[in-house]
Scaffold this motif. Structure first.
Motif, mmCIF file in Angstrom:
data_model
loop_
_atom_site.group_PDB
_atom_site.id
_atom_site.type_symbol
_atom_site.label_atom_id
_atom_site.label_comp_id
_atom_site.label_asym_id
_atom_site.label_seq_id
_atom_site.Cartn_x
_atom_site.Cartn_y
_atom_site.Cartn_z
ATOM 1 N N ARG A 134 9.922 -5.982 -0.797
ATOM 2 C CA ARG A 134 9.147 -5.362 0.293
ATOM 3 C C ARG A 134 10.074 -4.858 1.400
ATOM 4 O O ARG A 134 9.833 -3.809 1.979
ATOM 5 C CB ARG A 134 8.117 -6.346 0.841
ATOM 6 N N ALA A 145 11.690 -1.681 0.046
ATOM 7 C CA ALA A 145 10.718 -0.576 0.075
ATOM 8 C C ALA A 145 10.578 -0.036 1.491
ATOM 9 O O ALA A 145 10.518 1.184 1.706
ATOM 10 C CB ALA A 145 9.361 -1.048 -0.457
ATOM 11 N N TRP A 146 10.565 -0.918 2.472
ATOM 12 C CA TRP A 146 10.452 -0.503 3.867
ATOM 13 C C TRP A 146 11.683 0.315 4.286
ATOM 14 O O TRP A 146 11.547 1.353 4.937
ATOM 15 C CB TRP A 146 10.268 -1.728 4.772
ATOM 16 N N ASP A 203 13.385 2.077 2.434
ATOM 17 C CA ASP A 203 13.265 3.366 1.734
ATOM 18 C C ASP A 203 12.149 4.239 2.299
ATOM 19 O O ASP A 203 11.871 5.305 1.759
ATOM 20 C CB ASP A 203 13.028 3.144 0.237
ATOM 21 N N GLY A 204 11.512 3.781 3.385
ATOM 22 C CA GLY A 204 10.497 4.593 4.048
ATOM 23 C C GLY A 204 9.052 4.243 3.742
ATOM 24 O O GLY A 204 8.149 4.826 4.326
ATOM 25 N N GLU A 205 8.820 3.307 2.829
ATOM 26 C CA GLU A 205 7.429 2.917 2.550
ATOM 27 C C GLU A 205 6.874 2.136 3.730
ATOM 28 O O GLU A 205 7.583 1.342 4.350
ATOM 29 C CB GLU A 205 7.360 2.037 1.297
ATOM 30 N N ARG A 206 5.608 2.352 4.005
ATOM 31 C CA ARG A 206 4.936 1.619 5.073
ATOM 32 C C ARG A 206 3.656 1.017 4.533
ATOM 33 O O ARG A 206 3.020 1.573 3.632
ATOM 34 C CB ARG A 206 4.633 2.520 6.278
ATOM 35 N N VAL A 207 3.274 -0.102 5.112
ATOM 36 C CA VAL A 207 2.047 -0.791 4.725
ATOM 37 C C VAL A 207 0.860 0.028 5.189
ATOM 38 O O VAL A 207 0.850 0.556 6.307
ATOM 39 C CB VAL A 207 2.006 -2.195 5.374
ATOM 40 N N ASP A 208 -0.143 0.114 4.339
ATOM 41 C CA ASP A 208 -1.415 0.708 4.735
ATOM 42 C C ASP A 208 -2.266 -0.434 5.283
ATOM 43 O O ASP A 208 -2.904 -1.165 4.531
ATOM 44 C CB ASP A 208 -2.092 1.377 3.537
ATOM 45 N N SER A 251 -3.625 -4.808 -0.204
ATOM 46 C CA SER A 251 -2.260 -4.421 -0.554
ATOM 47 C C SER A 251 -1.197 -5.261 0.162
ATOM 48 O O SER A 251 -0.049 -5.300 -0.287
ATOM 49 C CB SER A 251 -2.034 -2.935 -0.258
ATOM 50 N N TRP A 252 -1.554 -5.912 1.260
ATOM 51 C CA TRP A 252 -0.552 -6.680 1.998
ATOM 52 C C TRP A 252 -0.934 -8.145 2.230
ATOM 53 O O TRP A 252 -0.081 -8.962 2.555
ATOM 54 C CB TRP A 252 -0.232 -6.014 3.338
ATOM 55 N N TRP A 291 12.200 -4.909 10.232
ATOM 56 C CA TRP A 291 11.161 -5.003 9.203
ATOM 57 C C TRP A 291 10.232 -6.179 9.485
ATOM 58 O O TRP A 291 9.009 -6.058 9.388
ATOM 59 C CB TRP A 291 11.805 -5.134 7.829
#
Length: 171
Positions: free
Chosen positions: A32, A35-36, A38-43, A49-50, A84
């Motif tokens: 996680r 991924a963060w 790399d630019g992914e963000r939690v919806d 999903s979280w 993060w």
């Protein structure tokens, strides 16, 4: 103590409080975090999903009347890992934790424990041991009232100085 219960069991046994002190700037890497970075963000609108078992464990404890507090002592400027964690803290707060942040330069005169820890009901402490690069090594329990009391007092000093999550700005 020969067998160390898992966190969920310890929190399930708490009746009043659970406090967590975190003092590292980097913890073990996980998918996680990567991924963060790399630019992914939690919806945040997609709770499924979280929301993790940890969050449910905390929410259940809070629903029973247990106060769950987390204090993080951090260096500034913060590491990517702490940035993060700051972003992810919304999940902790939504589960019912109260989270505060203390810049390390404001903690210089406090006598602090040597490692991260949890204290349950002011009587039982779970100590976490990490390697220099943040990898998990081990955990241990302590129920010595004097030692737990010293660590609980240290946590309270941090808590009094620390900045509530909604007021802290990552620097």
């Amino acid at each position: 103590m020969s067998s160390i219960p898992e966190f969920a069991e310890l929190l399930a046994g708490a009746t009043k409080s659970a406090v967590h002190l975190e003092m590292r700037d980097v913890y073990f890497a996980n998918p996680r975090f990567h991924a963060w970075t790399d630019g992914e963000r939690v919806d945040w609108d997609d709770r499924a999903s979280w929301w993790r078992p940890y969050h449910q464990t905390v929410a259940d404890a809070v629903a029973r009347g247990v106060t769950v507090r987390r204090a993080r002592i951090v260096s500034e400027p913060v590491t990517d890992y702490i940035a993060w964690e700051y972003f992810q803290t919304r999940a902790n707060v939504e589960a019912g934790e109260v989270v505060r942040w203390l810049p390390r330069h404001q903690a210089w005169d406090l006598l602090l424990p040597g490692t991260d820890l949890w204290i349950f009901d002011g009587r039982l402490m779970r100590v976490h041991h990490f390697s220099g690069d943040g990898e998990w090594i081990s955990k241990e329990l302590c129920d010595d009232a004097a030692i737990v009391g010293q660590h609980a007092a240290a946590f309270e000093q941090v808590w009094q100085r620390a900045i509530p999550h909604d007021q802290y700005e990552v620097k």
